[in-house]
Design a protein around this motif. Sequence first.
Motif, PDB file in Angstrom:
ATOM      1  N   ARG A  12      10.279   4.516   7.954  1.00  0.00           N
ATOM      2  CA  ARG A  12       9.697   5.243   9.604  1.00  0.00           C
ATOM      3  C   ARG A  12       8.545   4.152   9.350  1.00  0.00           C
ATOM      4  NH1 ARG A  12      10.581  10.277   6.090  1.00  0.00           N
ATOM      5  NH2 ARG A  12      13.177  10.254   6.799  1.00  0.00           N
ATOM      6  N   PRO A  13       7.924   4.053  10.278  1.00  0.00           N
ATOM      7  CA  PRO A  13       6.266   3.727  11.010  1.00  0.00           C
ATOM      8  C   PRO A  13       5.325   4.060   9.766  1.00  0.00           C
ATOM      9  CG  PRO A  13       7.737   4.894  13.083  1.00  0.00           C
ATOM     10  CD  PRO A  13       7.683   4.486  11.754  1.00  0.00           C
ATOM     11  N   ALA A  14       4.365   3.867   9.457  1.00  0.00           N
ATOM     12  CA  ALA A  14       3.485   3.951   8.835  1.00  0.00           C
ATOM     13  C   ALA A  14       2.333   4.787   9.898  1.00  0.00           C
ATOM     14  CB  ALA A  14       2.758   2.449   7.528  1.00  0.00           C
ATOM     15  N   THR A  15       1.595   5.319   9.248  1.00  0.00           N
ATOM     16  CA  THR A  15       0.521   6.363   9.614  1.00  0.00           C
ATOM     17  C   THR A  15      -0.895   6.606   8.990  1.00  0.00           C
ATOM     18  OG1 THR A  15       1.266   8.910   8.137  1.00  0.00           O
ATOM     19  CG2 THR A  15       2.551   7.951   9.734  1.00  0.00           C
ATOM     20  N   SER A  16      -1.775   7.218   9.550  1.00  0.00           N
ATOM     21  CA  SER A  16      -3.482   6.824   9.378  1.00  0.00           C
ATOM     22  C   SER A  16      -3.366   7.765   8.099  1.00  0.00           C
ATOM     23  CB  SER A  16      -3.707   7.240  10.619  1.00  0.00           C
ATOM     24  OG  SER A  16      -3.535   9.440  10.578  1.00  0.00           O
ATOM     25  N   ALA A  17      -2.584   8.877   7.574  1.00  0.00           N
ATOM     26  CA  ALA A  17      -2.006   9.037   6.734  1.00  0.00           C
ATOM     27  C   ALA A  17      -1.535   8.167   5.328  1.00  0.00           C
ATOM     28  CB  ALA A  17      -1.351  10.314   6.791  1.00  0.00           C
ATOM     29  N   ASP A  18      -1.180   7.317   6.004  1.00  0.00           N
ATOM     30  CA  ASP A  18      -0.606   6.913   5.146  1.00  0.00           C
ATOM     31  C   ASP A  18      -1.499   5.567   4.429  1.00  0.00           C
ATOM     32  OD1 ASP A  18       2.396   7.088   4.625  1.00  0.00           O
ATOM     33  OD2 ASP A  18       2.809   6.672   6.993  1.00  0.00           O
ATOM     34  N   SER A  19      -2.316   4.450   5.104  1.00  0.00           N
ATOM     35  CA  SER A  19      -3.455   4.620   4.946  1.00  0.00           C
ATOM     36  C   SER A  19      -4.490   4.686   4.590  1.00  0.00           C
ATOM     37  CB  SER A  19      -4.345   4.186   6.866  1.00  0.00           C
ATOM     38  OG  SER A  19      -5.105   2.706   7.166  1.00  0.00           O
ATOM     39  N   GLN A  20      -4.605   6.349   4.586  1.00  0.00           N
ATOM     40  CA  GLN A  20      -6.011   6.995   3.641  1.00  0.00           C
ATOM     41  C   GLN A  20      -4.929   7.074   2.315  1.00  0.00           C
ATOM     42  OE1 GLN A  20      -6.732  10.621   5.939  1.00  0.00           O
ATOM     43  NE2 GLN A  20      -7.549   9.901   7.743  1.00  0.00           N
ATOM     44  N   VAL A  21      -3.852   6.875   2.085  1.00  0.00           N
ATOM     45  CA  VAL A  21      -3.459   7.041   0.830  1.00  0.00           C
ATOM     46  C   VAL A  21      -3.386   5.831   0.129  1.00  0.00           C
ATOM     47  CG1 VAL A  21      -1.063   7.761  -0.218  1.00  0.00           C
ATOM     48  CG2 VAL A  21      -2.090   8.657   0.962  1.00  0.00           C
ATOM     49  N   GLY A  22      -3.269   4.541   0.775  1.00  0.00           N
ATOM     50  CA  GLY A  22      -3.327   3.738   0.591  1.00  0.00           C
ATOM     51  C   GLY A  22      -4.714   3.232  -0.148  1.00  0.00           C
ATOM     52  N   GLN A  49       3.951  -6.486  -2.528  1.00  0.00           N
ATOM     53  CA  GLN A  49       4.102  -4.119  -2.264  1.00  0.00           C
ATOM     54  C   GLN A  49       3.115  -4.033  -2.607  1.00  0.00           C
ATOM     55  OE1 GLN A  49       7.637  -3.434  -1.201  1.00  0.00           O
ATOM     56  NE2 GLN A  49       6.454  -1.480  -0.707  1.00  0.00           N
ATOM     57  N   LEU A  50       1.828  -3.368  -3.411  1.00  0.00           N
ATOM     58  CA  LEU A  50       1.059  -3.173  -4.294  1.00  0.00           C
ATOM     59  C   LEU A  50       0.008  -2.986  -2.906  1.00  0.00           C
ATOM     60  CD1 LEU A  50      -0.450  -0.796  -5.957  1.00  0.00           C
ATOM     61  CD2 LEU A  50      -1.476  -3.083  -7.637  1.00  0.00           C
ATOM     62  N   ARG A  51       0.171  -4.305  -2.391  1.00  0.00           N
ATOM     63  CA  ARG A  51      -0.702  -4.985  -1.106  1.00  0.00           C
ATOM     64  C   ARG A  51      -0.874  -4.459  -0.105  1.00  0.00           C
ATOM     65  NH1 ARG A  51      -0.067 -10.038   0.572  1.00  0.00           N
ATOM     66  NH2 ARG A  51       1.402  -9.091   1.896  1.00  0.00           N
ATOM     67  N   ASP A  52       0.528  -3.932   0.690  1.00  0.00           N
ATOM     68  CA  ASP A  52       1.461  -3.638   1.645  1.00  0.00           C
ATOM     69  C   ASP A  52       0.627  -1.938   1.053  1.00  0.00           C
ATOM     70  OD1 ASP A  52       1.764  -5.700   3.040  1.00  0.00           O
ATOM     71  OD2 ASP A  52       4.172  -5.413   2.308  1.00  0.00           O
ATOM     72  N   TYR A  53       1.021  -1.992  -0.345  1.00  0.00           N
ATOM     73  CA  TYR A  53       0.727  -0.026  -0.149  1.00  0.00           C
ATOM     74  C   TYR A  53      -1.081   0.307   0.124  1.00  0.00           C
ATOM     75  CZ  TYR A  53       5.077   0.869  -2.919  1.00  0.00           C
ATOM     76  OH  TYR A  53       6.149   0.352  -2.837  1.00  0.00           O
ATOM     77  N   GLU A  54      -1.721  -0.840  -0.264  1.00  0.00           N
ATOM     78  CA  GLU A  54      -2.951  -0.021  -0.453  1.00  0.00           C
ATOM     79  C   GLU A  54      -3.855  -0.298   0.863  1.00  0.00           C
ATOM     80  OE1 GLU A  54      -4.306  -1.387  -4.590  1.00  0.00           O
ATOM     81  OE2 GLU A  54      -5.117  -3.025  -3.228  1.00  0.00           O
ATOM     82  N   ASP A  55      -2.890  -1.787   1.759  1.00  0.00           N
ATOM     83  CA  ASP A  55      -3.812  -1.799   3.118  1.00  0.00           C
ATOM     84  C   ASP A  55      -2.427  -0.899   4.160  1.00  0.00           C
ATOM     85  OD1 ASP A  55      -4.759  -3.863   2.359  1.00  0.00           O
ATOM     86  OD2 ASP A  55      -2.914  -5.165   2.782  1.00  0.00           O
ATOM     87  N   GLY A  56      -1.561   0.161   3.677  1.00  0.00           N
ATOM     88  CA  GLY A  56      -1.859   1.769   4.139  1.00  0.00           C
ATOM     89  C   GLY A  56       0.017   0.981   5.114  1.00  0.00           C
ATOM     90  N   THR A  57       0.387  -0.128   5.029  1.00  0.00           N
ATOM     91  CA  THR A  57       1.327  -1.033   6.504  1.00  0.00           C
ATOM     92  C   THR A  57       2.782  -0.607   5.761  1.00  0.00           C
ATOM     93  OG1 THR A  57       1.643  -3.311   5.389  1.00  0.00           O
ATOM     94  CG2 THR A  57      -0.169  -3.138   6.995  1.00  0.00           C
ATOM     95  N   VAL A  58       3.143   0.156   4.950  1.00  0.00           N
ATOM     96  CA  VAL A  58       4.380   0.698   3.681  1.00  0.00           C
ATOM     97  C   VAL A  58       3.975   2.194   3.910  1.00  0.00           C
ATOM     98  CG1 VAL A  58       6.109   0.141   2.632  1.00  0.00           C
ATOM     99  CG2 VAL A  58       5.242  -2.123   3.666  1.00  0.00           C
ATOM    100  N   ARG A  59       4.957   2.751   3.509  1.00  0.00           N
ATOM    101  CA  ARG A  59       5.088   4.589   2.964  1.00  0.00           C
ATOM    102  C   ARG A  59       4.907   4.057   1.432  1.00  0.00           C
ATOM    103  NH1 ARG A  59       7.191   8.663   6.529  1.00  0.00           N
ATOM    104  NH2 ARG A  59       5.099   8.663   8.050  1.00  0.00           N
ATOM    105  N   VAL A  60       4.538   4.745   0.903  1.00  0.00           N
ATOM    106  CA  VAL A  60       4.311   5.034  -0.743  1.00  0.00           C
ATOM    107  C   VAL A  60       4.887   6.386  -1.096  1.00  0.00           C
ATOM    108  CG1 VAL A  60       3.251   5.216  -3.242  1.00  0.00           C
ATOM    109  CG2 VAL A  60       1.701   4.109  -1.021  1.00  0.00           C
TER     110      VAL A  60
END
Length: 112
Positions: A12-22, A49-60
Amino acid sequence: MSRLTGLGPSQRPATSADSQVGSRLRARRRRAGLSRQELADALGTNVRQLRDYEDGTVRVSAAMLARAATVLGSTVLEFFGDVGMVGHGAGTDEHTPRHRPPLPLSGGPGRA
């Protein structure tokens, strides 16, 4: 897999919530004095992968957040802060916990 979209959580596409979590994950890592490599190693993932999590481009995933909380001496809730959302927008999604009534407790499996 979601019945509505036919996509699994990581598709699923990342959302603003994913960005804030990252961004909270990044801030917590920095406060702990860990490099991305050190945290990625501790989590069993790689730096990209960690960078993608932190950037909010991939859901954690929930499991990854739980591992990160343990490694960083934190709680999963700290990654969400007071966002008040876990859906697709700031309080606009009908799946946002703030708008969902509590579920009734049942008497056990198979009982309503």
